[in-house]
Design an enzyme around this catalytic site. Sequence first.
Site, PDB file in Angstrom:
ATOM      1  N   ASP A   1      53.875  35.811  48.590  1.00 38.33           N
ATOM      2  CA  ASP A   1      52.431  35.971  48.736  1.00 38.33           C
ATOM      3  C   ASP A   1      52.141  37.176  49.639  1.00 38.33           C
ATOM      4  OD1 ASP A   1      49.752  35.692  49.338  1.00 38.33           O
ATOM      5  OD2 ASP A   1      49.846  33.502  49.465  1.00 38.33           O
TER       6      ASP A   1
ATOM      7  N   THR B   1      39.848  49.801  40.474  1.00 39.16           N
ATOM      8  CA  THR B   1      38.904  49.604  39.366  1.00 39.16           C
ATOM      9  C   THR B   1      37.722  50.571  39.454  1.00 39.16           C
ATOM     10  OG1 THR B   1      37.287  48.031  38.502  1.00 39.16           O
ATOM     11  CG2 THR B   1      37.844  47.779  40.795  1.00 39.16           C
ATOM     12  N   ASP B   2      37.085  50.826  38.309  1.00 37.04           N
ATOM     13  CA  ASP B   2      35.868  51.651  38.314  1.00 37.04           C
ATOM     14  C   ASP B   2      34.674  50.897  38.912  1.00 37.04           C
ATOM     15  OD1 ASP B   2      35.433  49.840  36.248  1.00 37.04           O
ATOM     16  OD2 ASP B   2      34.922  51.349  34.734  1.00 37.04           O
ATOM     17  N   GLU B   3      34.818  49.579  39.103  1.00 33.42           N
ATOM     18  CA  GLU B   3      33.682  48.803  39.625  1.00 33.42           C
ATOM     19  C   GLU B   3      33.324  49.188  41.063  1.00 33.42           C
ATOM     20  OE1 GLU B   3      33.599  44.644  38.788  1.00 33.42           O
ATOM     21  OE2 GLU B   3      34.646  44.896  36.885  1.00 33.42           O
TER      22      GLU B   3
ATOM     23  N   TYR C   1      34.026  40.922  44.347  1.00 29.34           N
ATOM     24  CA  TYR C   1      35.275  41.503  43.824  1.00 29.34           C
ATOM     25  C   TYR C   1      35.304  43.009  44.058  1.00 29.34           C
ATOM     26  CZ  TYR C   1      38.356  43.710  40.375  1.00 29.34           C
ATOM     27  OH  TYR C   1      39.299  44.518  39.772  1.00 29.34           O
TER      28      TYR C   1
ATOM     29  N   LYS D   1      37.754  45.440  46.404  1.00 32.27           N
ATOM     30  CA  LYS D   1      38.577  46.541  45.889  1.00 32.27           C
ATOM     31  C   LYS D   1      38.154  47.861  46.562  1.00 32.27           C
ATOM     32  CE  LYS D   1      41.325  46.372  43.039  1.00 32.27           C
ATOM     33  NZ  LYS D   1      42.788  46.033  43.057  1.00 32.27           N
TER      34      LYS D   1
ATOM     35  N   ASN E   1      40.176  46.665  30.940  1.00 33.25           N
ATOM     36  CA  ASN E   1      41.359  46.584  30.070  1.00 33.25           C
ATOM     37  C   ASN E   1      41.230  45.411  29.108  1.00 33.25           C
ATOM     38  OD1 ASN E   1      44.309  47.701  31.837  1.00 33.25           O
ATOM     39  ND2 ASN E   1      42.225  48.437  32.077  1.00 33.25           N
TER      40      ASN E   1
ATOM     41  N   TYR F   1      26.338  36.608  28.511  1.00 32.89           N
ATOM     42  CA  TYR F   1      25.482  36.610  29.708  1.00 32.89           C
ATOM     43  C   TYR F   1      24.211  37.421  29.467  1.00 32.89           C
ATOM     44  CZ  TYR F   1      29.720  35.149  32.315  1.00 32.89           C
ATOM     45  OH  TYR F   1      30.829  34.505  32.782  1.00 32.89           O
TER      46      TYR F   1
ATOM     47  N   ASP G   1      22.407  34.863  33.160  1.00 31.72           N
ATOM     48  CA  ASP G   1      23.130  36.096  33.483  1.00 31.72           C
ATOM     49  C   ASP G   1      23.989  35.923  34.730  1.00 31.72           C
ATOM     50  OD1 ASP G   1      23.894  38.685  33.122  1.00 31.72           O
ATOM     51  OD2 ASP G   1      21.898  39.565  33.419  1.00 31.72           O
TER      52      ASP G   1
HETATM   53  P1  NAD Z   1      45.459  39.330  36.873  1.00 31.03           P
HETATM   54  O1  NAD Z   1      44.501  38.432  37.568  1.00 31.03           O
HETATM   55  O2  NAD Z   1      45.786  39.111  35.444  1.00 31.03           O
HETATM   56  O3  NAD Z   1      46.861  39.306  37.654  1.00 31.03           O
HETATM   57  C1  NAD Z   1      46.951  39.352  39.055  1.00 31.03           C
HETATM   58  C2  NAD Z   1      48.389  39.029  39.448  1.00 31.03           C
HETATM   59  O4  NAD Z   1      48.478  39.087  40.883  1.00 31.03           O
HETATM   60  C3  NAD Z   1      48.829  37.608  39.040  1.00 31.03           C
HETATM   61  O5  NAD Z   1      50.144  37.632  38.503  1.00 31.03           O
HETATM   62  C4  NAD Z   1      48.810  36.831  40.357  1.00 31.03           C
HETATM   63  O6  NAD Z   1      49.744  35.783  40.401  1.00 31.03           O
HETATM   64  C5  NAD Z   1      49.141  37.936  41.359  1.00 31.03           C
HETATM   65  N1  NAD Z   1      48.630  37.629  42.705  1.00 31.03           N
HETATM   66  C6  NAD Z   1      47.366  37.244  43.026  1.00 31.03           C
HETATM   67  N2  NAD Z   1      47.272  37.013  44.348  1.00 31.03           N
HETATM   68  C7  NAD Z   1      48.507  37.268  44.866  1.00 31.03           C
HETATM   69  C8  NAD Z   1      49.035  37.220  46.189  1.00 31.03           C
HETATM   70  N3  NAD Z   1      48.288  36.832  47.214  1.00 31.03           N
HETATM   71  N4  NAD Z   1      50.333  37.562  46.376  1.00 31.03           N
HETATM   72  C9  NAD Z   1      51.110  37.946  45.328  1.00 31.03           C
HETATM   73  N5  NAD Z   1      50.660  37.994  44.058  1.00 31.03           N
HETATM   74  C10 NAD Z   1      49.369  37.661  43.826  1.00 31.03           C
HETATM   75  O7  NAD Z   1      44.917  40.800  37.123  1.00 31.03           O
HETATM   76  P2  NAD Z   1      44.936  42.083  36.183  1.00 31.03           P
HETATM   77  O8  NAD Z   1      43.757  42.054  35.305  1.00 31.03           O
HETATM   78  O9  NAD Z   1      46.285  42.248  35.619  1.00 31.03           O
HETATM   79  O10 NAD Z   1      44.673  43.228  37.273  1.00 31.03           O
HETATM   80  C11 NAD Z   1      45.748  43.827  37.984  1.00 31.03           C
HETATM   81  C12 NAD Z   1      45.182  44.881  38.931  1.00 31.03           C
HETATM   82  O11 NAD Z   1      44.477  45.869  38.195  1.00 31.03           O
HETATM   83  C13 NAD Z   1      44.193  44.331  39.949  1.00 31.03           C
HETATM   84  O12 NAD Z   1      44.401  45.015  41.163  1.00 31.03           O
HETATM   85  C14 NAD Z   1      42.830  44.695  39.373  1.00 31.03           C
HETATM   86  O13 NAD Z   1      41.877  44.846  40.388  1.00 31.03           O
HETATM   87  C15 NAD Z   1      43.152  45.994  38.696  1.00 31.03           C
HETATM   88  N6  NAD Z   1      42.280  46.336  37.549  1.00 31.03           N
HETATM   89  C16 NAD Z   1      42.091  45.428  36.527  1.00 31.03           C
HETATM   90  C17 NAD Z   1      41.318  45.784  35.425  1.00 31.03           C
HETATM   91  C18 NAD Z   1      41.083  44.845  34.275  1.00 31.03           C
HETATM   92  O14 NAD Z   1      40.303  45.139  33.376  1.00 31.03           O
HETATM   93  N7  NAD Z   1      41.749  43.687  34.218  1.00 31.03           N
HETATM   94  C19 NAD Z   1      40.722  47.063  35.377  1.00 31.03           C
HETATM   95  C20 NAD Z   1      40.938  47.942  36.438  1.00 31.03           C
HETATM   96  C21 NAD Z   1      41.726  47.580  37.514  1.00 31.03           C
HETATM   97  O1  TDX Z   2      31.798  34.622  29.338  1.00 32.72           O
HETATM   98  C1  TDX Z   2      31.486  35.811  29.546  1.00 32.72           C
HETATM   99  N1  TDX Z   2      30.339  36.306  29.000  1.00 32.72           N
HETATM  100  C2  TDX Z   2      29.899  37.587  29.196  1.00 32.72           C
HETATM  101  O2  TDX Z   2      28.858  37.986  28.683  1.00 32.72           O
HETATM  102  C3  TDX Z   2      32.293  36.703  30.354  1.00 32.72           C
HETATM  103  C4  TDX Z   2      33.567  36.218  30.984  1.00 32.72           C
HETATM  104  C5  TDX Z   2      31.849  37.988  30.543  1.00 32.72           C
HETATM  105  N2  TDX Z   2      30.678  38.427  30.005  1.00 32.72           N
HETATM  106  C6  TDX Z   2      30.255  39.831  30.237  1.00 32.72           C
HETATM  107  C7  TDX Z   2      30.225  40.260  31.692  1.00 32.72           C
HETATM  108  C8  TDX Z   2      30.574  41.726  31.612  1.00 32.72           C
HETATM  109  O3  TDX Z   2      29.401  42.491  31.361  1.00 32.72           O
HETATM  110  O4  TDX Z   2      31.241  40.668  29.621  1.00 32.72           O
HETATM  111  C9  TDX Z   2      31.497  41.840  30.416  1.00 32.72           C
HETATM  112  C10 TDX Z   2      32.965  41.863  30.781  1.00 32.72           C
HETATM  113  O5  TDX Z   2      33.201  40.796  31.691  1.00 32.72           O
HETATM  114  P1  TDX Z   2      34.642  40.522  32.321  1.00 32.72           P
HETATM  115  O6  TDX Z   2      35.649  40.421  31.226  1.00 32.72           O
HETATM  116  O7  TDX Z   2      34.514  39.411  33.301  1.00 32.72           O
HETATM  117  O8  TDX Z   2      34.946  41.924  33.045  1.00 32.72           O
HETATM  118  P2  TDX Z   2      34.176  42.741  34.199  1.00 32.72           P
HETATM  119  O9  TDX Z   2      33.300  41.875  34.987  1.00 32.72           O
HETATM  120  O10 TDX Z   2      33.549  43.941  33.535  1.00 32.72           O
HETATM  121  O11 TDX Z   2      35.439  43.192  35.103  1.00 32.72           O
HETATM  122  C11 TDX Z   2      36.673  43.611  34.488  1.00 32.72           C
HETATM  123  O12 TDX Z   2      36.806  45.004  34.445  1.00 32.72           O
HETATM  124  C12 TDX Z   2      37.101  45.683  35.634  1.00 32.72           C
HETATM  125  C13 TDX Z   2      37.884  42.987  35.178  1.00 32.72           C
HETATM  126  O13 TDX Z   2      37.710  41.593  35.251  1.00 32.72           O
HETATM  127  C14 TDX Z   2      38.132  43.576  36.521  1.00 32.72           C
HETATM  128  O14 TDX Z   2      39.312  43.052  37.100  1.00 32.72           O
HETATM  129  C15 TDX Z   2      38.256  45.054  36.386  1.00 32.72           C
HETATM  130  O15 TDX Z   2      38.404  45.645  37.632  1.00 32.72           O
END
Ligand code: NAD
Ligand code: TDX
Length: 348
Positions: free
Chosen positions: A61, A131-133, A156, A160, A186, A213, A286
């Site tokens: 962790d 992230t771009d957020e 969130y 970040k 992604n 939403y 929303d």
């Molecule tokens: P995810 O939630 O699928 O995976 C996160 C991983 O981190 C999991 O395997 C979890 O077990 C591990 N983890 C969480 N807390 C931990 C801790 N305290 N110690 C050790 N391990 C821990 O996330 P993801 O979507 O694969 O995102 C990975 C990274 O990319 C994140 O930093 C996220 O902010 C960033 N990111 C994600 C997206 C997206 O669209 N998913 C976009 C841009 C950036």
């Molecule tokens: O049930 C839903 N209904 C809905 O309308 C969910 C889960 C989402 N949404 C909408 C919210 C957002 O506008 O869809 C869009 C995408 O939502 P998410 O998949 O939760 O992504 P978002 O909030 O955009 O964030 C994601 O992209 C940037 C990842 O979760 C982040 O980890 C990353 O950094």
Amino acid sequence: MNKTIVITGGAGFIGSHVIRRFVKNYPDYQIINLDSLTYAGNLNNIEDVSKSSNYKFVKGDITDRDFIFRFIADTQPDGVIHLAAESHVDRSIRNPVAFLTTNILGTVHLMDALREIWKEPTDKRFYHISTDEVYGSLGKEGYFTESTAYDPKSPYSASKASSDHFVRSYFNTFGLPIVISNCSNNYGPNQFPEKLIPLMINNIRHNKPLPVYGKGENIRDWLYVEDHASAIDLIFHKGKTGETYNIGGENEWKNIDLVNFLCQLMDKKLGRNSGDSEKLITYVTDRAGHDLRYAIEAEKLRDELGWRPSLQFEEGLEKTVDWYLSNDDWLEAVTSGDYQNYYQEYYK
Ligand code: NAD
Ligand code: TDX
């Protein structure tokens, strides 16, 4: 070129694709996957490479400072690619503290431990995945660039953004050799079905309501996960120390258009009548503080490092749907138990 590379969060969605790419493409590297296996971490995601001689998994962790110092001292990594995080916006609205501890404190613990062992860090690298957020929300026009001011809106994105600031401060203050990338949304295989695309695929499959939403007018820029992994590979090896790179798909979709498109695709795949799945769309309350639009300008990555996404969205989405439809066991395993409680609580 024997190097030890620690990848944190390698059992998660993006991390598992990065692990697979590095284990396969860099047989001379020793790849260590450090992950605490939260609800989002799943070793099945990387089962195919788990027996490789250059791969090792360590359960740990990043919020446990003593553990992290011991782990880094024992491992002596040459590089760290840091993906471990709490990643879901909706969960951050219910439980901000988990985001603060993992995303901010965990990142700082890792960097402090690296400062202890990297005394002359000329060929070392701490790569922070973000992230771009962090840039907040766009209106109808414009793009995020690397110089856009930070303006995070959700717990969130605030966590970040804070971790990004800490990472840059460790470069400026301590000379820690860092690089950061900020990526758009992604999608692809192995994504936990709390996020929009896999949640909709799972619900369409089971004829459950599709919770959109608000009015579904929010816009996201979608990138196939393996294209993100290829950008991470490039930036890790060729990116300039101290720099930030934006990664995006130049692929903006209004949520409702994306859900409609997914419904049509799945009607075909499941042999349903055209329009059947769209009837499941349900507009729900929303998300609080819902960012209207994200869109990335990835010119720097394109011009300086020559990166391009490889897949068209339609192709990537079809590959994703096919993966979920042929991996029922995976979906079943991650949606049983706790997921049901999560779903009830968030979508009641
Ligand atoms: P995810 O939630 O699928 O995976 C996160 C991983 O981190 C999991 O395997 C979890 O077990 C591990 N983890 C969480 N807390 C931990 C801790 N305290 N110690 C050790 N391990 C821990 O996330 P993801 O979507 O694969 O995102 C990975 C990274 O990319 C994140 O930093 C996220 O902010 C960033 N990111 C994600 C997206 C997206 O669209 N998913 C976009 C841009 C950036
Ligand atoms: O049930 C839903 N209904 C809905 O309308 C969910 C889960 C989402 N949404 C909408 C919210 C957002 O506008 O869809 C869009 C995408 O939502 P998410 O998949 O939760 O992504 P978002 O909030 O955009 O964030 C994601 O992209 C940037 C990842 O979760 C982040 O980890 C990353 O950094």
